[in-house]
Every structure is written in C-alpha cells, then in structure tokens.
Scaffold this active site. Sequence first.
Site, PDB file in Angstrom:
ATOM      1  N   ASN A   1       0.863  -1.191   0.000  1.00  0.00           N
ATOM      2  CA  ASN A   1       0.000   0.000   0.000  1.00  0.00           C
ATOM      3  C   ASN A   1       0.892   1.231   0.000  1.00  0.00           C
ATOM      4  O   ASN A   1       1.465   1.574   1.027  1.00  0.00           O
ATOM      5  CB  ASN A   1      -0.894  -0.036   1.252  1.00  0.00           C
ATOM      6  CG  ASN A   1      -1.728   1.224   1.402  1.00  0.00           C
ATOM      7  OD1 ASN A   1      -1.848   2.020   0.470  1.00  0.00           O
ATOM      8  ND2 ASN A   1      -2.299   1.420   2.582  1.00  0.00           N
ATOM      9  N   TRP A   2       1.004   1.855  -1.162  1.00  0.00           N
ATOM     10  CA  TRP A   2       1.891   3.021  -1.267  1.00  0.00           C
ATOM     11  C   TRP A   2       1.330   4.244  -0.541  1.00  0.00           C
ATOM     12  O   TRP A   2       2.040   5.229  -0.356  1.00  0.00           O
ATOM     13  CB  TRP A   2       2.100   3.392  -2.734  1.00  0.00           C
ATOM     14  CG  TRP A   2       2.895   2.409  -3.533  1.00  0.00           C
ATOM     15  CD1 TRP A   2       3.437   1.224  -3.091  1.00  0.00           C
ATOM     16  CD2 TRP A   2       3.243   2.521  -4.924  1.00  0.00           C
ATOM     17  NE1 TRP A   2       4.103   0.603  -4.120  1.00  0.00           N
ATOM     18  CE2 TRP A   2       4.004   1.372  -5.256  1.00  0.00           C
ATOM     19  CE3 TRP A   2       2.999   3.465  -5.904  1.00  0.00           C
ATOM     20  CZ2 TRP A   2       4.506   1.155  -6.538  1.00  0.00           C
ATOM     21  CZ3 TRP A   2       3.497   3.250  -7.180  1.00  0.00           C
ATOM     22  CH2 TRP A   2       4.250   2.105  -7.499  1.00  0.00           C
TER      23      TRP A   2
ATOM     24  N   HIS B   1      -9.438   0.966   5.068  1.00  0.00           N
ATOM     25  CA  HIS B   1      -8.156   1.171   5.755  1.00  0.00           C
ATOM     26  C   HIS B   1      -8.393   2.098   6.954  1.00  0.00           C
ATOM     27  O   HIS B   1      -9.215   3.020   6.877  1.00  0.00           O
ATOM     28  CB  HIS B   1      -7.143   1.786   4.783  1.00  0.00           C
ATOM     29  CG  HIS B   1      -5.755   1.781   5.348  1.00  0.00           C
ATOM     30  ND1 HIS B   1      -5.334   2.701   6.258  1.00  0.00           N
ATOM     31  CD2 HIS B   1      -4.705   0.930   5.145  1.00  0.00           C
ATOM     32  CE1 HIS B   1      -4.076   2.437   6.603  1.00  0.00           C
ATOM     33  NE2 HIS B   1      -3.676   1.362   5.934  1.00  0.00           N
TER      34      HIS B   1
ATOM     35  N   GLY C   1       2.702  -1.339   4.368  1.00  0.00           N
ATOM     36  CA  GLY C   1       2.725   0.096   4.083  1.00  0.00           C
ATOM     37  C   GLY C   1       4.146   0.557   3.811  1.00  0.00           C
ATOM     38  O   GLY C   1       4.668   0.425   2.710  1.00  0.00           O
ATOM     39  N   GLY C   2       4.799   1.079   4.831  1.00  0.00           N
ATOM     40  CA  GLY C   2       6.123   1.691   4.682  1.00  0.00           C
ATOM     41  C   GLY C   2       7.111   0.837   3.893  1.00  0.00           C
ATOM     42  O   GLY C   2       7.790   1.340   2.986  1.00  0.00           O
TER      43      GLY C   2
HETATM   44  C1  PEP Z   1      -0.791  -0.077   6.209  1.00  0.00           C
HETATM   45  O1  PEP Z   1      -0.889   1.138   6.096  1.00  0.00           O
HETATM   46  O2  PEP Z   1      -1.656  -0.816   5.721  1.00  0.00           O
HETATM   47  C2  PEP Z   1       0.352  -0.599   6.937  1.00  0.00           C
HETATM   48  C3  PEP Z   1       0.329  -1.840   7.334  1.00  0.00           C
HETATM   49  O3  PEP Z   1       1.387   0.287   7.155  1.00  0.00           O
HETATM   50  P1  PEP Z   1       2.827  -0.066   7.790  1.00  0.00           P
HETATM   51  O4  PEP Z   1       3.307  -1.348   7.163  1.00  0.00           O
HETATM   52  O5  PEP Z   1       3.693   1.094   7.434  1.00  0.00           O
HETATM   53  O6  PEP Z   1       2.617  -0.220   9.263  1.00  0.00           O
END
Ligand code: PEP
Length: 253
Positions: free
Chosen positions: A9-10, A97, A236-237
Amino acid sequence: MRKKIVAGNWKMNLTLAQGEQLINDILQAGLKLEEGQEVVIATPFPYLAKAKSLLKNYPGFYVAAQNCSSEKSGAYTGEVSAEMLQSVGVDYVIIGHSERREYFQESNAVLAKKVDLALANGIKPIFCCGEPLEIRQAETQNDYVATQLEESLYHLTAEQLKDVVIAYEPIWAIGTGLTASAAQAQDMHAFIRSRIANKFGREAALHVSVLYGGSAKPGNAAELFSNPDVDGGLIGGASLVAADFTAIVQKLA
Ligand code: PEP
C-alpha cells in the site's frame, strides 16, 4: 487452497516516475511466485493504468486501488467509482483502511456499500479491520473486530465472500514500528476465520485469505507468515523500498 498474498500500500507517496521505477525494480528482482501466491501493488489513482500495463505480462502480479466511492456514479466531485477502476483493469481495492476510517469518517455502513460496488464490478475488496490501542488495552479487540465484520461483510453471500480478502491491521501497529506478536496475530486471524465460519460456513472460512498489516518488515515477516491463519501481509512503509518489499514477498515461501 487459499491464496497467499503480499500487498503493498503506497498510500499518498511517490511521483509517477518514482512509482514506475519502484515497479520495475520489484519486477527485476526476479521473484518466483509459487502456485497460489500473489503480489498486489496498491498505487494512488493516477498511476493505476500505468501500473497495470507494467504488470500485465507478469503472472501473479496484480494492481489495487486504495479506495473507491460508495456511490455508483454521478455528481460526486473528486470521487472515483468502482466501475472506473474496473475500466482501467484494477484487480483489487483496499476498503476500510484505518486511515480512511479515521480521517474521512468512513463508517462500517459506508464500507459495506463500497464492498458491494467493488464486487459488482468484478474487483476484489481487501477489507481492512483492526482495533485502536485503547480497545486492545481493554482486551475487547475481538468484539470490536467482530462488529466491523458484521456491519460491512455479513450481508454478503458465501459465494460473494470468496472474492473478499480480509486484512487485520491493528491500528496501534500501523506505521508505528510496533508489530503485533506472532501469537497476537494468529489469535486474531483464527478468531476472524471462526467468525467467517460461523456466518458463511466452513468452506468459505477455509477459502478466505486473511492478511496481517502493521509494521511488517523483512525481519518479522517470516515469523508472522508462519502462523497457520496468516495468509500474507498488507505492507505500508516497507512497500516503498523494492528490496524490503521483495524480501517480504520471499517470506511467503
Ligand atoms: C498499512 O498502512 O496498511 C500498513 C500496514 O502500514 P505499515 O506497514 O507502514 O505499518
């Protein structure tokens, strides 16, 4: 056998050129996806068609939108409909989300409408659920997540549910560097599967993929994915760095 999926997920990051570079770097890593494994890349809306064309000759690679409108069409300035997503070849759409729920006040009822429109247009929803920190501290996370599932998914038929992917994302773990322990993830995933079994039957429950999201990275993905009810991750990140994202995909094996 249910699918094993790593979805990136960008969020609201990267220019078109940076996004193209990232997809090319991911493709050049030469990932060997096994039968039943999928990689999904959720780009911002303006890059979806480009992402689709870059990925089209790569079996097992799919494109996701990060949201869609709860309305079918019409005078909703700034909105993007599920039908529009379908017209540019989008395969999946992230729905619910926690950032959409929190910053855009998306309720379970609104999310139910988005799920319906996605399915009606042949797009698979990646339905996100998960509790905030105070709910986890009060140890009422199961009730909280059960309500999210009930109010946004329980109106579906068992047949429709086969096209839904569920992502459990404890809000306290998203972008915080805190990850649910493997045991916490497994407990919640097993609970989600039991709720699905209860409502839609055992076959549907065995079929539905339940992904974990929340600070997943190359260093913890293998342990998370080794749990029997964890079918991959929503990332995410770490999805913004080709080496990290591809390392996480490799942990599906
Ligand atoms: C997300 O936003 O779906 C997520 C899991 O972010 P992160 O991996 O950065 O915690």
